[in-house]
Scaffold this motif. Structure first.
Motif, PDB file in Angstrom:
ATOM      1  N   LYS A 187     -52.156  34.993-112.144  1.00 47.72           N
ATOM      2  CA  LYS A 187     -50.794  34.837-111.592  1.00 47.72           C
ATOM      3  C   LYS A 187     -49.857  34.223-112.627  1.00 47.72           C
ATOM      4  O   LYS A 187     -48.715  34.658-112.769  1.00 47.72           O
ATOM      5  CB  LYS A 187     -50.821  33.960-110.343  1.00 47.72           C
ATOM      6  CG  LYS A 187     -51.371  34.656-109.139  1.00 47.72           C
ATOM      7  CD  LYS A 187     -50.271  35.012-108.203  1.00 47.72           C
ATOM      8  CE  LYS A 187     -50.908  35.463-106.901  1.00 47.72           C
ATOM      9  NZ  LYS A 187     -50.235  36.558-106.327  1.00 47.72           N
ATOM     10  N   ARG A 188     -50.360  33.211-113.357  1.00 44.39           N
ATOM     11  CA  ARG A 188     -49.527  32.572-114.397  1.00 44.39           C
ATOM     12  C   ARG A 188     -49.221  33.551-115.530  1.00 44.39           C
ATOM     13  O   ARG A 188     -48.129  33.557-116.079  1.00 44.39           O
ATOM     14  CB  ARG A 188     -50.224  31.337-114.956  1.00 44.39           C
ATOM     15  CG  ARG A 188     -50.030  30.089-114.137  1.00 44.39           C
ATOM     16  CD  ARG A 188     -50.479  28.840-114.877  1.00 44.39           C
ATOM     17  NE  ARG A 188     -51.901  28.847-115.207  1.00 44.39           N
ATOM     18  CZ  ARG A 188     -52.882  28.493-114.375  1.00 44.39           C
ATOM     19  NH1 ARG A 188     -52.589  28.110-113.151  1.00 44.39           N
ATOM     20  NH2 ARG A 188     -54.132  28.515-114.762  1.00 44.39           N
ATOM     21  N   GLU A 213     -57.916  33.777-110.417  1.00 47.55           N
ATOM     22  CA  GLU A 213     -56.712  34.271-109.724  1.00 47.55           C
ATOM     23  C   GLU A 213     -55.474  33.515-110.182  1.00 47.55           C
ATOM     24  O   GLU A 213     -54.439  34.117-110.447  1.00 47.55           O
ATOM     25  CB  GLU A 213     -56.873  34.129-108.202  1.00 47.55           C
ATOM     26  CG  GLU A 213     -57.712  35.194-107.554  1.00 47.55           C
ATOM     27  CD  GLU A 213     -56.961  36.496-107.312  1.00 47.55           C
ATOM     28  OE1 GLU A 213     -55.761  36.620-107.645  1.00 47.55           O
ATOM     29  OE2 GLU A 213     -57.591  37.421-106.791  1.00 47.55           O
ATOM     30  N   ALA A 218     -51.585  39.583-108.501  1.00 44.55           N
ATOM     31  CA  ALA A 218     -52.902  39.234-107.958  1.00 44.55           C
ATOM     32  C   ALA A 218     -53.968  39.920-108.803  1.00 44.55           C
ATOM     33  O   ALA A 218     -53.730  40.974-109.402  1.00 44.55           O
ATOM     34  CB  ALA A 218     -53.003  39.675-106.507  1.00 44.55           C
ATOM     35  N   GLY A 265     -48.302  37.477-113.346  1.00 43.09           N
ATOM     36  CA  GLY A 265     -47.545  37.409-112.099  1.00 43.09           C
ATOM     37  C   GLY A 265     -48.138  38.231-110.972  1.00 43.09           C
ATOM     38  O   GLY A 265     -47.574  38.297-109.892  1.00 43.09           O
ATOM     39  N   ASP A 317     -54.412  37.167-117.674  1.00 40.24           N
ATOM     40  CA  ASP A 317     -53.835  35.844-117.924  1.00 40.24           C
ATOM     41  C   ASP A 317     -52.913  35.844-119.138  1.00 40.24           C
ATOM     42  O   ASP A 317     -52.112  34.932-119.320  1.00 40.24           O
ATOM     43  CB  ASP A 317     -54.890  34.754-118.016  1.00 40.24           C
ATOM     44  CG  ASP A 317     -55.992  35.034-119.012  1.00 40.24           C
ATOM     45  OD1 ASP A 317     -56.212  36.198-119.370  1.00 40.24           O
ATOM     46  OD2 ASP A 317     -56.643  34.062-119.439  1.00 40.24           O
TER      47      ASP A 317
END
Length: 125
Positions: A56-57, A52, A62, A60, A88
């Motif tokens: 997000k990194r 997760e 979920a 951006g 990712d």
């Protein structure tokens, strides 16, 4: 009786199915595959905290609910072609899924056509 056996023998074998829940090699993500229009897609149904955070990194967003496998259509014997989204990285890649056996799929994503590819074996839940 013989006619029924001959008719059954003449029927084509059922098409292999990749519908189900599959886990990536590190078991950090589970993806449920199934129909999406005339194609097959796969959506994240479980993700580890690390997966997760990576998503997000990178994108951006979920990870749960994201379609990682998009628009796969049969392209050969036990092979489907479509698009693999890598959250990712926030990018999509040309991809194939090969049914290696009833419990294993080979997911391959390529950066440029058939070059710079990575393959993972995913296991059925």
């Amino acid at each position: 009786m013989i006619a029924a056996l001959l008719m059954a023998a003449a029927l084509p074998a059922p098409a292999p199915v990749i519908d189900g829940v599959w886990h990536n090699p590190s078991n950090s993500v589970a993806v449920r595959t199934g129909p999406c229009g005339a194609a097959t897609c796969g959506w994240v149904v479980r993700a580890s905290a690390a997966a997760e955070a990576d998503a997000k990194r990178g994108s951006g967003a979920a990870l749960i609910g994201v379609a990682l496998l998009r628009d796969y259509k049969p392209s050969g014997h036990n092979v489907w072609s479509g698009t693999l989204f890598v959250p990712d990285m926030g990018r999509s890649f040309d991809s194939t899924i090969t049914l290696a056996d009833p419990q294993t799929i080979r997911v391959k994503g390529c950066l440029m056509g058939r070059f710079l590819c990575k393959t993972q074996l995913w296991r059925r839940d």
